[in-house]
Every structure is written in structure tokens, then in C-alpha cells.
Scaffold this motif. Structure first.
Motif, PDB file in Angstrom:
ATOM      1  N   VAL A  61      -1.683  20.930 -10.992  1.00 18.36           N
ATOM      2  CA  VAL A  61      -2.860  21.778 -10.787  1.00 18.36           C
ATOM      3  C   VAL A  61      -4.141  20.939 -10.847  1.00 18.36           C
ATOM      4  CG1 VAL A  61      -4.204  23.694 -11.734  1.00 18.36           C
ATOM      5  CG2 VAL A  61      -1.710  23.834 -11.668  1.00 18.36           C
ATOM      6  N   LEU A  62      -4.230  20.031 -11.825  1.00 15.74           N
ATOM      7  CA  LEU A  62      -5.425  19.188 -11.945  1.00 15.74           C
ATOM      8  C   LEU A  62      -5.572  18.260 -10.743  1.00 15.74           C
ATOM      9  CD1 LEU A  62      -5.316  18.271 -15.756  1.00 15.74           C
ATOM     10  CD2 LEU A  62      -6.724  19.994 -14.608  1.00 15.74           C
ATOM     11  N   ALA A  63      -4.446  17.709 -10.251  1.00 13.09           N
ATOM     12  CA  ALA A  63      -4.499  16.850  -9.071  1.00 13.09           C
ATOM     13  C   ALA A  63      -4.916  17.647  -7.835  1.00 13.09           C
ATOM     14  CB  ALA A  63      -3.143  16.188  -8.840  1.00 13.09           C
ATOM     15  N   LEU A  68     -12.035  11.193   3.257  1.00 14.59           N
ATOM     16  CA  LEU A  68     -11.066  11.703   2.293  1.00 14.59           C
ATOM     17  C   LEU A  68      -9.645  11.645   2.853  1.00 14.59           C
ATOM     18  CD1 LEU A  68     -12.954  14.765   0.815  1.00 14.59           C
ATOM     19  CD2 LEU A  68     -12.474  12.595  -0.306  1.00 14.59           C
ATOM     20  N   ALA A  69      -9.493  11.935   4.142  1.00 13.59           N
ATOM     21  CA  ALA A  69      -8.171  11.871   4.751  1.00 13.59           C
ATOM     22  C   ALA A  69      -7.625  10.446   4.703  1.00 13.59           C
ATOM     23  CB  ALA A  69      -8.226  12.371   6.186  1.00 13.59           C
ATOM     24  N   ALA A  70      -8.468   9.461   5.005  1.00 11.33           N
ATOM     25  CA  ALA A  70      -8.030   8.064   4.956  1.00 11.33           C
ATOM     26  C   ALA A  70      -7.650   7.662   3.536  1.00 11.33           C
ATOM     27  CB  ALA A  70      -9.138   7.153   5.490  1.00 11.33           C
ATOM     28  N   THR A  71      -8.456   8.092   2.556  1.00 12.77           N
ATOM     29  CA  THR A  71      -8.134   7.786   1.158  1.00 12.77           C
ATOM     30  C   THR A  71      -6.817   8.430   0.745  1.00 12.77           C
ATOM     31  OG1 THR A  71     -10.500   7.729   0.670  1.00 12.77           O
ATOM     32  CG2 THR A  71      -8.998   7.906  -1.208  1.00 12.77           C
ATOM     33  N   GLY A  72      -6.605   9.664   1.157  1.00 13.53           N
ATOM     34  CA  GLY A  72      -5.356  10.351   0.836  1.00 13.53           C
ATOM     35  C   GLY A  72      -4.150   9.681   1.447  1.00 13.53           C
ATOM     36  N   VAL A  73      -4.274   9.209   2.691  1.00 11.92           N
ATOM     37  CA  VAL A  73      -3.166   8.509   3.344  1.00 11.92           C
ATOM     38  C   VAL A  73      -2.820   7.234   2.587  1.00 11.92           C
ATOM     39  CG1 VAL A  73      -2.495   7.237   5.420  1.00 11.92           C
ATOM     40  CG2 VAL A  73      -3.555   9.493   5.625  1.00 11.92           C
ATOM     41  N   TRP A  81       2.042  13.358  -9.480  1.00 18.71           N
ATOM     42  CA  TRP A  81       0.693  13.906  -9.379  1.00 18.71           C
ATOM     43  C   TRP A  81      -0.210  13.015  -8.530  1.00 18.71           C
ATOM     44  CZ3 TRP A  81      -3.433  11.027 -11.049  1.00 18.71           C
ATOM     45  CH2 TRP A  81      -3.153   9.962 -11.896  1.00 18.71           C
ATOM     46  N   VAL A  82       0.084  11.686  -8.488  1.00 24.05           N
ATOM     47  CA  VAL A  82      -0.733  10.786  -7.662  1.00 24.05           C
ATOM     48  C   VAL A  82      -0.542  11.115  -6.182  1.00 24.05           C
ATOM     49  CG1 VAL A  82      -1.227   8.386  -7.082  1.00 24.05           C
ATOM     50  CG2 VAL A  82      -0.576   8.984  -9.423  1.00 24.05           C
ATOM     51  N   ALA A  83       0.717  11.377  -5.791  1.00 18.95           N
ATOM     52  CA  ALA A  83       0.983  11.767  -4.407  1.00 18.95           C
ATOM     53  C   ALA A  83       0.304  13.097  -4.075  1.00 18.95           C
ATOM     54  CB  ALA A  83       2.486  11.864  -4.166  1.00 18.95           C
TER      55      ALA A  83
END
Length: 225
Positions: free
Chosen positions: A159-161, A195-200, A127-129
Motif C-alpha cells: 500500500v505504501l509503495a 516517471l514512466a522511465a524511472t519505473g521501467v 514492494w520495490v517492483a
């Protein structure tokens, strides 16, 4: 044969001219009128939007189209709620369908020890990924749904992630779409980049952890005397 070919071309040309003439001559309602008409139907418009969004996002169709439409048609508050609700229902439906259809193939693939270890890691912290990947705008929504459906990531955490990872950018896009309709300036590009940088960063960290776990060879168990 040549005559039928020319008749087909003439027919297409006449149809194209008719469409252009209708576009120019017939009155077209303004965007404000369209918004008022849509909002005037209340729950019917909400349900229709959700039904169309959930159905379309089962296919590789850009989700941004629906996020922008939610802001333009319903405004920032209702539009954000509808867009996030549609995503939650869509990912739930995708996972249920894919696990029902692809379950036998996944179970056959899990005969491989490495694939089984990967599935165990995803079941534990996948779920973290998902949270990180949902923050990256260029990751296709439906394709990530397919990948989650073929994994053992539990349904509710997935779903929550999805909601948590998608919410900031979704709200920004919906609000910006509403502002643009009113003549404002777009401001969600900076939010998108952050947000994209945080996701990467989140996804890269989880991927390194999973690779480290998969690289550890299991210790052989000696038989008891």
C-alpha cells in the motif's frame, strides 16, 4: 416477426431523437456551477467520490478517469488527497479479497519449488517492483492489484509503495485537470514520461535480481553420518 422488428427500430429511433432534443433544448449547468454544487455538499461529496472510486477500481476500469474527475470537481489539494486515499483503500480491499478468495489456489501453486522461490523473493523486496510499476502510467491499476493480491508481498509495504509510486503523477494529473478547467495548458506529459522511465528502470532492475536468484540451484544437503 418482421412487424415487431420494425416496431423495435422505430422505438429506438424515437428514443434517440428524444435524447438529442433534450440535450439541445434543456438547459445544461456549466462546469463552474457543477463544481460549486459538488463542493457545497462537503463531506458527502468526498465520501460519495471515494465510494464510487474504490468500487470502480476493483474492476479493470481506467483509474485516470477518477484522477481527472478529482481535479475537475475538487481542485488540486482536496482532489489529490481524495485520489490518493481512494487508491490506498482500493489496493487494500483488492489484496484482502484476492488473498481470501485465491489463497487455496496460491498455496497449491507453491508446491512448485520455483514458484515458492519467486514468492519468497516478492515477499522480501516485491514492494520495490510495485513502486516502479506504479510510476508507469500504462500499467492498469486494477490488474497490478490482482497480481499483488496473488503474491506474498506484505500488505502495508504494498500500500505504501502504491501511494509513493502513484503520488507524483496523480498530483500532476489532478493539478493539470484543475488548470485545464481554468483555461491553462497541460504540463503533466513531461512528468508522466520521466516517471514512466524511472519505473521501467526500477522494475527491470528488480526483475533481473529475481531472475538471478531463481537461476541459482539450491545446494544439496548431505545427510549426516
Amino acid at each position: 416477426m418482421a412487424r415487431s422488428h420494425w416496431l423495435s427500430l422505430i422505438g429506438l429511433a424515437v428514443l434517440a431523437l428524444a435524447v438529442v432534443a433534450a440535450t439541445i433544448l434543456l438547459p445544461t449547468p456549466g462546469l463552474a456551477t457543477i463544481r460549486d454544487n459538488v463542493r457545497g455538499t462537503g463531506l458527502l461529496a468526498w465520501g460519495t467520490f471515494l465510494l464510487l472510486m474504490v468500487g470502480a477500481t476493483q474492476l479493470p476500469v481506467p483509474r485516470t478517469v477518477w484522477t481527472v474527475s478529482a481535479g475537475v470537481l475538487f481542485g488540486p489539494v482536496v482532489g489529490s488527497l481524495l485520489a490518493l486515499t481512494g487508491m490506498a483503500v482500493s489496493v487494500t480491499l483488492s489484496l484482502v479479497l484476492l488473498r481470501w478468495i485465491g489463497g487455496p489456489a496460491v498455496r497449491r501453486a507453491e508446491r512448485s519449488p520455483r514458484f515458492r522461490a519467486l514468492q519468497a523473493a516478492l515477499e522480501d523486496r516485491g514492494w520495490v517492483a510495485v513502486l516502479g510499476l506504479r510510476m508507469i502510467p500504462v500499467i492498469p491499476f486494477s490488474l497490478l492489484n490482482y497480481a499483488c493480491g496473488l503474491s506474498r508481498i506484505p500488505l502495508l509495504p504494498c500500500v505504501l509503495a502504491t501511494i509513493a509510486g502513484s503520488a507524483p503523477l496523480t498530483v500532476a494529473v489532478v493539478a493539470s485537470s484543475d488548470v485545464l478547467v481554468s483555461g491553462g495548458e497541460p504540463w503533466f506529459l513531461m512528468v508522466s514520461a520521466v516517471l514512466a522511465a524511472t519505473g521501467v528502470v526500477l522494475t527491470a532492475g528488480e526483475w533481473r535480481r529475481v531472475r538471478a536468484e531463481l537461476s541459482v540451484e539450491p545446494t544439496p544437503v548431505k545427510p549426516s553420518p
